[in-house]
Design an enzyme around this catalytic site. Structure first.
Site, mmCIF file in Angstrom:
data_model
loop_
_atom_site.group_PDB
_atom_site.id
_atom_site.type_symbol
_atom_site.label_atom_id
_atom_site.label_comp_id
_atom_site.label_asym_id
_atom_site.label_seq_id
_atom_site.Cartn_x
_atom_site.Cartn_y
_atom_site.Cartn_z
ATOM 1 C CG HIS A 138 -11.964 44.150 -46.909
ATOM 2 N ND1 HIS A 138 -11.860 45.254 -47.868
ATOM 3 C CD2 HIS A 138 -13.140 44.557 -46.279
ATOM 4 C CE1 HIS A 138 -12.828 45.881 -47.940
ATOM 5 N NE2 HIS A 138 -13.532 45.676 -46.829
ATOM 6 C CD GLN A 141 -12.701 47.735 -43.349
ATOM 7 O OE1 GLN A 141 -13.422 48.015 -43.762
ATOM 8 N NE2 GLN A 141 -12.434 48.445 -42.080
ATOM 9 C CB CYS A 273 -14.416 45.904 -41.281
ATOM 10 S SG CYS A 273 -15.465 44.529 -41.330
ATOM 11 N NE ARG A 301 -12.107 50.654 -46.101
ATOM 12 C CZ ARG A 301 -13.294 49.975 -46.588
ATOM 13 N NH1 ARG A 301 -14.406 49.543 -45.947
ATOM 14 N NH2 ARG A 301 -13.172 49.368 -47.735
#
Ligand code: CP
Ligand code: NVA
Length: 313
Positions: A138, A141, A273, A301
């Site tokens: 990810h 992230q 997250c 983000r």
């Protein structure tokens, strides 16, 4: 930005492992600058007339909104493609999807299950492909996470980040991010739920260059002692919901609560997250407490994704 016009242009963003320390530093600097401009109301239409296609095979709140709003703020447009509606969901080949979309859009973001699908898409697409989460990684992230840590701690190098829980996609990308940026990363997981050995080995190679120390430590007390950043994530990731009940019993000790957090440095910050299962991997007290920077992390983000798109597309 103008000076950076050819920097990583047209590259894919699939793993932080594919980028140099210097490249990640620039991505973080650009994210910070785009954030500053947005807060001051300074227009920054670096992607005017450009389009991003977004394929989501899994649910999303943050990733979708950050890419969509980010593209709008950059003067471009984002298309949300639900696999239920596009032909990919009826079995059209990823290869064909990649080639067709490349004729119409300037970048493709994909969130899916098997990491190989992103690699396959990138193999056939002529436009940059951005990994919006796979079962393995990810990376968007963790770029946002590193921006958050830098904002709160002033640096990444030399810090200790402890990740508690499942050795999952987020843990893997944190290992890569930490290794590239000289931040020590400790992953503390119950037996059988440690990070992937191949990922750890690849990250260890990166860590040699920056002298960051990457450790897998089952002992929670040892793992969290002296941590500057404490990070946790759900115990069962998307696609593993059916096994969540069975898994839970292995993870109860790994809950991030006030008692466990008190073992980290007194000024440690807390990251997650999101989405979180409150009362499971993290308590309300910690999530809403003074050490939590989780909402800054969620906001970042947007700024991190904008930097990725502005530089790649
Ligand atoms: N953290 C994260 O990727 O959130 P979403 O699943 O809501 O996109
Ligand atoms: N590990 C989690 C992250 C969600 C953003 C999952 O894959 O579901």
């Amino acid at each position: 930005m103008q000076n950076l016009s050819n920097f990583i242009r047209r590259r894919d963003f699939i793993s932080l492992h594919d980028f140099t320390t210097e490249e990640i530093k620039i991505l973080l600097d650009v994210a910070g600058e785009l954030k500053r401009m947005q807060k001051l109301g300074i227009a920054h239409p670096y992607l005017q007339g450009k389009t991003l296609a977004m394929i989501f095979q899994k649910s999303s709140t943050r990733t979708r909104v950050a890419f969509e709003v980010g593209m709008y703020q950059l003067g471009g447009c984002a298309l949300f493609l639900n696999p239920r509606d596009i032909q990919l969901g009826r079995g059209e080949a990823i290869k064909d999807t990649a080639m067709v979309l490349s004729r119409m859009v300037d970048g493709i973001m994909i969130r899916t299950f098997a990491h190989e699908e992103v690699l396959e898409l990138a193999r056939w697409a002529d436009v940059p492909v951005i990994n919006g989460l796979t079962d393995l990684l990810h990376p968007t992230q963790v770029l946002g996470d590193m921006l958050t840590i830098k904002e709160h701690k002033g640096k990444l190098q030399g810090l200790k980040l402890t990740f508690l829980g499942d050795g999952n996609n987020v843990a893997h990308s944190l290992l890569f991010g930490g290794a590239k940026m000289g931040m020590d990363v400790v992953v503390s997981s119950p037996g059988g739920f440690e990070p992937d050995k191949n990922i750890l080995a690849a990250a260890q190679e990166d860590a040699l260059k920056t002298k960051s120390v990457l450790t897998v430590e089952k002992d929670l007390q040892k793992a969290i002692a002296g941590a500057d950043v404490v990070y946790t994530d759900v115990w069962a990731s998307m696609g593993q919901e059916e096994t969540a009940g069975d898994k839970e019993k292995h993870f109860t000790d790994y809950q991030l609560n006030s008692k466990l957090l008190s073992l980290a440095k007194p000024d440690a910050i807390v990251l997650h997250c999101l989405p979180a299962k409150r009362g499971k991997e993290i308590t309300d007290e910690v999530m809403d407490g003074p050490q939590s920077v989780i909402m800054d992390e969620a906001e970042n983000r947007l700024h991190a994704h904008k930097a990725i798109m502005a530089l790649l597309m």
